[in-house]
Design a protein around this motif. Structure first.
Motif, PDB file in Angstrom:
ATOM      1  N   ILE A  26      36.124  30.256  30.427  1.00 47.19           N
ATOM      2  CA  ILE A  26      35.347  31.507  30.352  1.00 47.19           C
ATOM      3  C   ILE A  26      35.669  32.381  31.559  1.00 47.19           C
ATOM      4  N   ALA A  27      35.792  33.683  31.300  1.00 42.23           N
ATOM      5  CA  ALA A  27      35.990  34.645  32.395  1.00 42.23           C
ATOM      6  C   ALA A  27      35.004  35.788  32.228  1.00 42.23           C
ATOM      7  N   TRP A  28      34.427  36.224  33.339  1.00 42.80           N
ATOM      8  CA  TRP A  28      33.635  37.450  33.361  1.00 42.80           C
ATOM      9  C   TRP A  28      34.424  38.465  34.177  1.00 42.80           C
ATOM     10  N   LEU A  29      34.645  39.641  33.571  1.00 41.81           N
ATOM     11  CA  LEU A  29      35.511  40.631  34.205  1.00 41.81           C
ATOM     12  C   LEU A  29      34.761  41.952  34.351  1.00 41.81           C
ATOM     13  N   ASP A  57      42.736  28.567  45.957  1.00 44.03           N
ATOM     14  CA  ASP A  57      41.835  28.766  47.103  1.00 44.03           C
ATOM     15  C   ASP A  57      40.808  29.872  46.810  1.00 44.03           C
ATOM     16  N   ASP A  58      41.161  30.795  45.912  1.00 42.84           N
ATOM     17  CA  ASP A  58      40.231  31.899  45.625  1.00 42.84           C
ATOM     18  C   ASP A  58      39.460  31.690  44.312  1.00 42.84           C
ATOM     19  N   TRP A  59      39.367  30.428  43.870  1.00 36.80           N
ATOM     20  CA  TRP A  59      38.755  30.193  42.553  1.00 36.80           C
ATOM     21  C   TRP A  59      37.286  30.586  42.516  1.00 36.80           C
ATOM     22  N   ASP A  60      36.619  30.486  43.682  1.00 33.07           N
ATOM     23  CA  ASP A  60      35.208  30.872  43.689  1.00 33.07           C
ATOM     24  C   ASP A  60      34.981  32.085  44.589  1.00 33.07           C
ATOM     25  N   GLY A  91      35.375  37.855  42.973  1.00 32.32           N
ATOM     26  CA  GLY A  91      36.335  37.608  41.907  1.00 32.32           C
ATOM     27  C   GLY A  91      37.758  37.896  42.355  1.00 32.32           C
ATOM     28  N   VAL A  92      38.689  37.785  41.418  1.00 31.82           N
ATOM     29  CA  VAL A  92      40.108  38.024  41.722  1.00 31.82           C
ATOM     30  C   VAL A  92      40.592  39.203  40.878  1.00 31.82           C
ATOM     31  N   PRO A  93      41.548  39.997  41.395  1.00 32.82           N
ATOM     32  CA  PRO A  93      42.051  41.128  40.611  1.00 32.82           C
ATOM     33  C   PRO A  93      42.977  40.639  39.504  1.00 32.82           C
ATOM     34  N   GLY A 126      38.628  49.956  41.692  1.00 34.78           N
ATOM     35  CA  GLY A 126      39.076  50.447  40.390  1.00 34.78           C
ATOM     36  C   GLY A 126      39.746  49.385  39.535  1.00 34.78           C
ATOM     37  N   ARG A 127      40.102  48.250  40.145  1.00 38.54           N
ATOM     38  CA  ARG A 127      40.805  47.208  39.374  1.00 38.54           C
ATOM     39  C   ARG A 127      39.818  46.281  38.653  1.00 38.54           C
ATOM     40  N   LEU A 128      40.327  45.649  37.611  1.00 36.67           N
ATOM     41  CA  LEU A 128      39.500  44.696  36.872  1.00 36.67           C
ATOM     42  C   LEU A 128      39.489  43.383  37.643  1.00 36.67           C
ATOM     43  N   ARG A 129      38.302  42.928  38.026  1.00 36.23           N
ATOM     44  CA  ARG A 129      38.195  41.678  38.787  1.00 36.23           C
ATOM     45  C   ARG A 129      37.501  40.633  37.919  1.00 36.23           C
ATOM     46  N   ALA A 130      37.857  39.372  38.121  1.00 30.76           N
ATOM     47  CA  ALA A 130      37.319  38.312  37.255  1.00 30.76           C
ATOM     48  C   ALA A 130      36.774  37.153  38.058  1.00 30.76           C
ATOM     49  N   ILE A 131      35.702  36.563  37.529  1.00 31.60           N
ATOM     50  CA  ILE A 131      35.262  35.254  38.038  1.00 31.60           C
ATOM     51  C   ILE A 131      35.264  34.261  36.878  1.00 31.60           C
ATOM     52  N   ASN A 132      35.399  32.988  37.248  1.00 32.28           N
ATOM     53  CA  ASN A 132      35.078  31.911  36.333  1.00 32.28           C
ATOM     54  C   ASN A 132      33.591  31.639  36.557  1.00 32.28           C
ATOM     55  N   PRO A 133      32.739  31.948  35.570  1.00 31.71           N
ATOM     56  CA  PRO A 133      31.306  31.756  35.820  1.00 31.71           C
ATOM     57  C   PRO A 133      30.904  30.284  35.885  1.00 31.71           C
TER      58      PRO A 133
END
Ligand code: OXD
Ligand code: MN
Length: 633
Positions: free
Chosen positions: A315-318, A419-422, A426-428, A324-331
């Protein structure tokens, strides 16, 4: 909650066909939480109510109790420390889509791909089945965060459950912490979720019964109320039916929240890809269930210099970030992966992740107290206890592990976790991938011409049916955006929402690609080896994102210049390669007819932009085959 009385926002249209957009999420601090807990406790009548805080000591206490009750088997700690095996009732082994309901105020807002029930009638039915359903049991109050606690893309919820197995699983799959209660008390909105296995231990007349190893009920309900952002689940203890933070909240309810608040809640894995030059890319990828998402999330590239690290597998929340960029987390905070087919040749990283601290469900038990499933090793052990607790040998003629048997493990334990999973923000996201399981038509990889074309690719994801049990073999099973069972509102409105998000992102929008590892030759062979070799496709996508790879325009999208693909060391006959990218005009035109039929199911709610994409595809297919020149871009 009297949802019928909730006001529409003044700026929202009220015409019957427009979705109702209400922001009716529960706030009200701990007073509201306590009132809700008291209400459910009064209804379900548990013996006691226990508030959980997600600590190690608490998980240890609960698993010890489950072992003492015979509901978990402790695995041999020499091989699998702090790990357990659960065996379910044979009738409770998977998500139950036909008992999954979207109870929006209006049926049209659930759309033709969801089971709709009128919400007041469903509420009354649920209150009936929940009355006394927890008698003789403990009701756990489990506060959890989806995403880093307090993060800008995160959300919080609380699950009430009468299953300690579910409570412990939630502790692995989400961030369970009482800090969530502090956030709620400070005014943060939260999602209430209620779960009962539907197997009370005390009758109406007070007679007490012994518990069973896997309590559940033949009658099941998995119910989402989108306007009031609530989940109620009854009768199952299994996976997505019972861990309500996952499919119910993080997809069905969150997709509605995302629609109303301008973000995306998606059935997507997230990976971090690093090139030999050290440039990092982040990709999100949607695949229907059972298409190897966990394997791609933990890919070990076969090509030198490239690394793929895991951020999420389901699952991703974006959301558009301040830049301005789309960023995502793994909830989520854990993996609930399918065990069979996970082995050294398919996903060594997953195997390594499962070294300990894992709950296995419905896999087989080895004589040495460890676990086994089909595909873990090439050679099966000579003797096992199968998922139903029966003796098993390789001659038994049946699988030792249930085909949908699972592992539940914390994501942080994955050796390939990025390393940036949490990352709090989020990540771009640089690219979005859409995949299906297609024996025909869909090439190994194609890039969408633009966001709108990408949305068309997502809306037309499908897989050929492979088993007679699923329907006619070869028939296309549609799974738009891999969200068919998970979209909490009308799928056509969801497509429109995607288009709107793309407009807002503009030039900052990620590139969109379609991939297909499953194309077959005329002889029925898979043309592409898959698994680690998929890194070659990942490489091409990364090179497109950085602008160093070329593509040729085809009617269905932008195809690689085949000679630019890194196929070194791969024994791929040229004829197979050609077939992997072949666009058969007649077959594609036939597929366009099926796509039109599919769109017609949603009537006038289909965004005109998608109808225009279909028309354009047909036009380009008809025009192709002529002496049109290939254009390098
Ligand atoms: C899953 C699914 O279990 O998609 O993740 O079914
Ligand atoms: Mn999934």
């Amino acid at each position: 909650m009297a949802i019928a009385e909730l006001p529409l926002r003044a700026d929202e249209p009220t015409i019957a066909d427009e979705p109702i957009r209400e922001t009716t999420r529960l706030a009200g601090g701990l007073t509201a939480v306590r009132a809700w807990v008291d209400d459910i406790a009064a209804l379900a009548q548990p013996d006691e109510v226990v508030w959980l805080d997600g600590s190690r000591a608490e998980a240890d206490r609960l698993t010890k109790e489950l072992v003492a009750e015979g509901k978990l088997i402790r695995l041999n700690p020499e091989w699998r420390p702090n790990s357990f095996l659960a065996r379910t009732d044979p009738g409770d082994v998977a998500r139950v889509e036909d008992r999954t309901f979207i109870c929006s105020l209006r049926e049209s807002d659930a759309g033709p791909t969801n089971n709709w029930r009128e919400p007041d009638a469903m509420r009354a039915e649920l209150r009936d089945v929940f009355r006394g359903s927890m008698r003789g049991r403990t009701m756990y109050v489990v506060p959890f965060s989806m995403g880093p606690v307090g993060g800008p893309l995160s959300q919080v919820g609380i699950q009430l459950t009468d299953s300690a197995y579910v409570a412990v699983s939630l502790g692995l799959m989400t961030r369970v912490t009482s800090t969530v209660l502090d956030l709620i008390d400070a005014g943060q909105e939260w999602v209430p979720t209620v779960h009962s296995v539907g197997h009370p231990l005390v009758d109406d007349d007070g007679t007490r019964h012994e518990d069973v190893v896997w309590p559940c009920n033949e009658t099941k309900y998995i119910v989402q109320f989108p306007e009031s952002r609530e989940v109620w689940s009854y009768g199952s203890g299994y996976g997505g039916n019972a861990i309500l933070a996952k499919k119910c909240f993080a997809l069905r309810i969150a997709s509605v929240m995302a629609r109303d608040e301008g973000w995306l809640a998606e059935h997507m894995l997230i990976v971090k890809v690093t090139s030999p030059e050290g440039r990092a890319f982040h990709f999100a990828a949607a695949f229907p269930s059972a298409c190897g998402k966990t394997n791609l999330a933990m890919l070990r590239p076969t090509i030198p210099g490239w690394t793929v690290e895991t951020i999420g597998d389901d699952i991703a929340w974006l959301r558009q970030g301040p830049d301005g960029r789309l960023r995502a987390i793994n909830p989520e905070a854990g993996f609930f992966g399918v065990a069979p087919g996970t082995g050294a040749s398919t996903n060594q990283t997953a195997v390594d992740t499962l070294w300990g601290n894992t709950i296995f469900t419905n896999v087989a038990l080895r004589d040495d107290g460890d676990v086994w499933w089909e595909g873990l090793t090439d050679e099966p052990p000579a003797h096992l206890i199968d998922w139903e607790g029966r003796d098993w040998t390789p001659d038994s003629g049946r699988p030792a592990a249930h085909p949908n048997s699972r592992f539940t493990v914390s994501a942080a334990q994955c050796p390939a976790i990025a390393d940036d999973w949490d990352a709090f923000d989020g990540v771009p996201i640089d690219a979005i991938l859409f995949g299906g399981r297609r024996a025909t038509n869909v090439p190994l990889v194609a890039q969408a011409r633009d966001w709108r074309h990408g949305v068309f690719m997502g809306a037309t994801i499908s897989s050929e049916q492979t088993a007679a049990a699923e329907g006619t073999v070869g028939e296309l099973r549609r799974d738009p955006f891999a969200m068919l069972p998970f979209c909490g509102y009308n799928m056509a409105d969801y497509w429109a929402h995607w288009l709107k998000v793309g407009e807002r992102l503009g030039a900052d929008a990620p590139a969109i690609f379609q991939v297909n590892w499953f194309r077959k030759g005329d002889d029925g062979r898979f043309l592409w080896p898959g698994f680690g070799e998929n890194a070659r496709v990942i490489e091409w996508i990364a090179r497109r994102v950085e602008g160093s790879a070329h593509a040729v325009s085809a009617p269905i999208g932008m195809l690689p210049v085949v000679d630019e693909l890194d196929l070194d060391g791969l024994d791929l006959p040229r004829a197979d390669l050609d077939q992997l990218f072949e666009v058969d005009t007649e077959r594609w035109l036939a597929e366009c007819d099926l796509t039109e039929e599919f769109f017609d199911r949603f009537g006038s709610r289909v965004p005109p932009a998608l109808r225009a994409e279909l028309a354009s595809l047909r036009y380009q297919l008809r025009a192709s085959g002529s002496d049109e020149e290939l254009v390098l871009r």
